[in-house]
Enzyme design. Structure first.
Site, PDB file in Angstrom:
ATOM      1  N   ASP A  68       0.830  -1.213   0.000  1.00  0.00           N
ATOM      2  CA  ASP A  68       0.000   0.000   0.000  1.00  0.00           C
ATOM      3  C   ASP A  68       0.864   1.262   0.000  1.00  0.00           C
ATOM      4  OD1 ASP A  68      -2.349   1.477   0.136  1.00  0.00           O
ATOM      5  OD2 ASP A  68      -3.192   0.266   1.742  1.00  0.00           O
ATOM      6  N   ASP A  88     -10.936   1.721  -3.136  1.00  0.00           N
ATOM      7  CA  ASP A  88     -11.480   1.397  -1.810  1.00  0.00           C
ATOM      8  C   ASP A  88     -12.996   1.322  -1.850  1.00  0.00           C
ATOM      9  OD1 ASP A  88      -9.139   1.120  -0.469  1.00  0.00           O
ATOM     10  OD2 ASP A  88      -9.074   3.153   0.327  1.00  0.00           O
TER      11      ASP A  88
HETATM   12  C1  GLA Z   1      -5.766   1.884   2.325  1.00  0.00           C
HETATM   13  C2  GLA Z   1      -6.200   0.751   1.408  1.00  0.00           C
HETATM   14  C3  GLA Z   1      -7.240  -0.086   2.087  1.00  0.00           C
HETATM   15  C4  GLA Z   1      -6.705  -0.615   3.399  1.00  0.00           C
HETATM   16  C5  GLA Z   1      -6.222   0.546   4.264  1.00  0.00           C
HETATM   17  C6  GLA Z   1      -5.512   0.038   5.500  1.00  0.00           C
HETATM   18  O1  GLA Z   1      -6.782   2.808   2.480  1.00  0.00           O
HETATM   19  O2  GLA Z   1      -6.659   1.252   0.206  1.00  0.00           O
HETATM   20  O3  GLA Z   1      -7.621  -1.159   1.268  1.00  0.00           O
HETATM   21  O4  GLA Z   1      -5.664  -1.515   3.146  1.00  0.00           O
HETATM   22  O5  GLA Z   1      -5.336   1.378   3.562  1.00  0.00           O
HETATM   23  O6  GLA Z   1      -5.053   1.054   6.275  1.00  0.00           O
END
Ligand code: GLA
Length: 706
Positions: A444, A509
């Site tokens: 990420d 997301d």
């Molecule tokens: C980001 C990602 C999510 C999740 C969060 C965790 O927002 O896009 O899918 O993994 O971080 O903190």
């Protein structure tokens, strides 16, 4: 003047060059074979008139327009100092070898050597890049080196891509005007709002028809593009990495290499363009592929439990996931030291002893014993001020001395170009990957970069991206069985640069299927479905608050690499039974979805989308008619599947659990019977009458040779 030609299966690029000048674009479009032509007389035909009130030498749009040659606003190379700012190169004859072309130019006054390479792949994707070398004795400050391509004046519509968090790959269609178009991204990652993508085509191009050119810069840092209408009316399209002042200064002997520009022409509409990009990405061997024979169905713990890693709940989640037929368990954020909320812990990549007193071993064993793979979330480039790492090394971040560094999601970005930082991050990853049988990393990156300066205060995005790529490459070579997913607050880092190392992306997301339909539509124009993570979420979407029915959610996630992201323990027995049925159905169609050819149908109803994935021989297809909005007309139209082969008969299988809502129609239609046989000719030309459905309904069919 010499003529050069590159051809793919369905398209050709023809350039002309001579007199020490950079090549000009003669043709980029449908395939043509000039081998039988007298190339000298062809070159003669290209001689341009010299109009009044014009420079006495005319350089038509070419591979490298320059201020030094009257390139004006199209100037492709910016940089230097008061003596090097407008170079003029002497370009050698092009070098042709097996589908590639190379042009080298030298400017002895500025002390620069510039090389462009172009390759036409068999999938009709053109791959272009340039290398600039300082052959002088003084440093050269590079501002920008753009890659230029030219499309015909008849290409008069564009689709630009924009977006935001939870709405990636949004599209805006517009006419090409004299003002042209441009976009810049300075966020230090590919970005949600300005992904490096562009479509330019002849007015009216659609999924099923028309001439279209697609462009994509494979780079995960700063970038921009310009589209300009040039002197002969054609459109010059330039893509470049964006550099901050002083970011790239070439010492004598040093070189700068641009990212790859990927571009393709098709005469067969957006479906043709997607087919070119998808097969290039799948089959050219240049991009990461997952280690196994198939891409597993995920459960991701993020929306199921956020930072609350309760052991009993985790165990029960593992059991339920396995029972449903899920194949990979991905432990998201919250497993490492101090990570009880988003304000702390990033950087301290040690398993949290409070949540996992015996480490991750017992959980991983449970996951594996249940027959699933195990994946783990990391955000390696980041650090929270509230972490041991930051307290020990406050100077390891990207920042500029004397200025306040702005936080993003309460975190700073680490300076990967500083060797001790790189070594620390690599060591933590290697330690965990060696200690535990980890099959998958969700990588990420959750903030935009502001004042990304290195220890000397110099801008360092370019170096950061290079270091990231190096680290990913090292991991892939040392842990070849580990698959990597690219995520950046959802889809903030999706590009063919990172996809050399990552073979799945967290597209967004947003698990709201209505938003997802639009996101997936934009994504799939360039990238293949199987790389796109799409998760079934709870009835009420966490990111939008909207409510959706189960079938709309699951069928939306079908046209992708399916996953689940909700607390499965909240599901009723009936929902579990239905979901395991859909999971079995997905597995039945997975080889087709993950290898087949995407076909999108043109439809006059703005609230309708038609998706199909067909086998190569077009004897089978999984078809979804997605009614996002209220149907435009009282009486629905017929579904025409123009890819069907006229000479064969198909069996049409209705896959929804129930026929359409009986209260909407006093009389049923033939298509919603479980099975129906019909000729390909009828399917392609006359079509099948669709039923009346509510908005937010997906009708799913399998059609297969009878
Ligand atoms: C980001 C990602 C999510 C999740 C969060 C965790 O927002 O896009 O899918 O993994 O971080 O903190």
């Amino acid at each position: 003047m010499k003529i050069y030609q590159l051809s793919g299966r369905h398209s050709s690029l023809v350039l002309a060059a001579g007199g020490g000048q950079w090549p000009q674009f003669v043709h980029w479009g449908c395939r043509t074979d000039l081998s039988g032509e007298d190339r000298d007389s062809l070159a003669g035909l290209l001689a341009l008139p010299v109009p009044q009130a014009f420079l006495d030498e005319v350089y038509p749009p070419g591979l490298c327009p320059l201020w030094g040659n009257g390139g004006f606003s199209a100037n492709a190379l910016r940089g230097g100092d008061e003596r090097q700012w407008a170079p003029q190169f002497v370009v050698a004859e092009g070098v042709e070898s097996s589908g590639r072309l190379r042009f080298d130019g030298q400017d002895e006054v500025a002390g620069l050597e510039l090389t462009f390479s172009l390759e036409m792949t068999e999938w009709d994707v053109l791959v272009v890049r340039a290398v600039l070398t300082n052959i002088g004795s003084r440093p050269y400050r590079l501002e920008e080196l753009a890659l230029s391509l030219v499309v015909p004046a008849t290409a008069d519509e564009i689709i630009r891509f924009h977006g935001r968090w939870i709405r990636e790959f949004a599209q805006q269609r517009a006419a090409v005007t004299r003002q042209g178009a441009w976009a810049e991204n300075w966020k230090g990652r590919t970005s949600h709002d300005n992904p490096p993508l562009l479509l330019v085509g002849r007015r009216g191009f659609s999924f099923e028809q028309g001439e279209v050119y697609g462009f994509h810069l494979g780079w995960s840092g700063n970038h921009g593009y310009r589209l300009q209408v040039v002197e002969d009316g054609r459109r010059l399209v330039q893509f470049a990495e964006k550099l901050f002042p002083g970011e790239v200064v070439l010492a004598p002997g040093e070189s700068y290499t641009t990212p790859f520009l990927y571009a393709s022409y098709t005469g067969c509409g957006l479906n043709g363009l997607s087919a070119n990009f998808h097969s290039f990405i799948r089959d050219s061997g240049r991009f990461a592929r997952p280690p196994g024979n198939f891409r597993p169905i995920h459960i991701n713990t993020w929306e199921a439990m956020y930072f609350q890693h309760d052991q009993t709940m985790l165990e029960r989640l593992v059991e339920r996931a396995a029972r449903l037929g899920i194949e990979r368990f991905v432990l998201d954020d919250g497993w490492f030291s101090g990570r009880d909320h988003e304000r702390a812990g990033l950087g301290d990549w040690f398993v949290d002893g409070k949540k996992y007193p015996r480490g991750l071993g017992p959980l991983i064993e449970k996951v594996r014993a249940a027959g699933m793979q195990f994946g783990l979330w990391f955000e390696p480039e980041m650090v929270n001020p509230d972490s041991r790492l930051f307290r020990d090394h406050p100077d390891w971040i990207l920042a500029v001395d004397g200025y306040r560094q702005i936080l993003g999601r309460w975190q700073y970005a680490l300076n990967l170009g500083h060797p001790p930082v790189y070594a620390y991050v690599k060591d933590r990853l290697y330690d965990l990957l060696s200690r535990y049988p980890i099959d998958y990393i969700k990588w990420d990156m959750n903030r935009d970069l502001v004042q990304p300066g290195d220890k000397t205060g110099r801008p360092a995005v370019h170096r950061q991206v290079e270091c990231l790529y190096r680290l990913l490459a090292e991991i892939r070579s040392d842990f070849p069985s580990v698959e990597i997913e690219s995520c950046a607050s959802g889809g903030g880092r999706i590009d063919l640069g990172i996809l050399r190392y990552a073979s799945r992306v967290w597209t967004s997301d947003c698990n709201d299927p209505l938003e997802r339909q639009a996101i997936q539509s934009g994504f799939s124009l360039f990238f293949p479905l199987e790389m796109m993570g799409s998760h079934f979420g709870p009835q009420q979407s966490h990111t939008t608050g909207r409510q959706f029915d189960l079938e709309f959610r699951i069928f939306t996630a079908f046209f992708a690499n399916l996953g689940f992201e909700q607390n499965l323990l909240e599901l009723s027995e009936e929902e579990c039974e239905r979901l395991s049925g859909y999971i079995a159905m997905y597995k039945r169609f997975r080889p087709l979805i993950h290898r087949g050819r995407l076909w999108r149908g043109d439809t006059a109803d703005p609230g309708q989308q038609i998706w199909a994935v067909t086998s190569e021989d077009r004897c089978q297809a999984l078809v979804a008619v997605v009614q996002t909005g209220l149907p435009d007309n009282m009486l629905p139209g017929r579904l025409q599947l123009r890819f069907c082969r006229p000479g064969i008969r198909y069996q049409v299988e209705w896959l929804n659990r129930h026929p359409p809502q009986p209260n909407l129609m006093k009389q049923d239609v033939a298509i919603s019977r479980r099975q129906l046989t019909v000729s390909g000719r009828v399917l392609a030309t006359i079509g099948l009458q669709l039923p009346v459905v509510h908005p937010q309904t997906i009708m799913l069919f399998n059609i297969e040779r009878h």
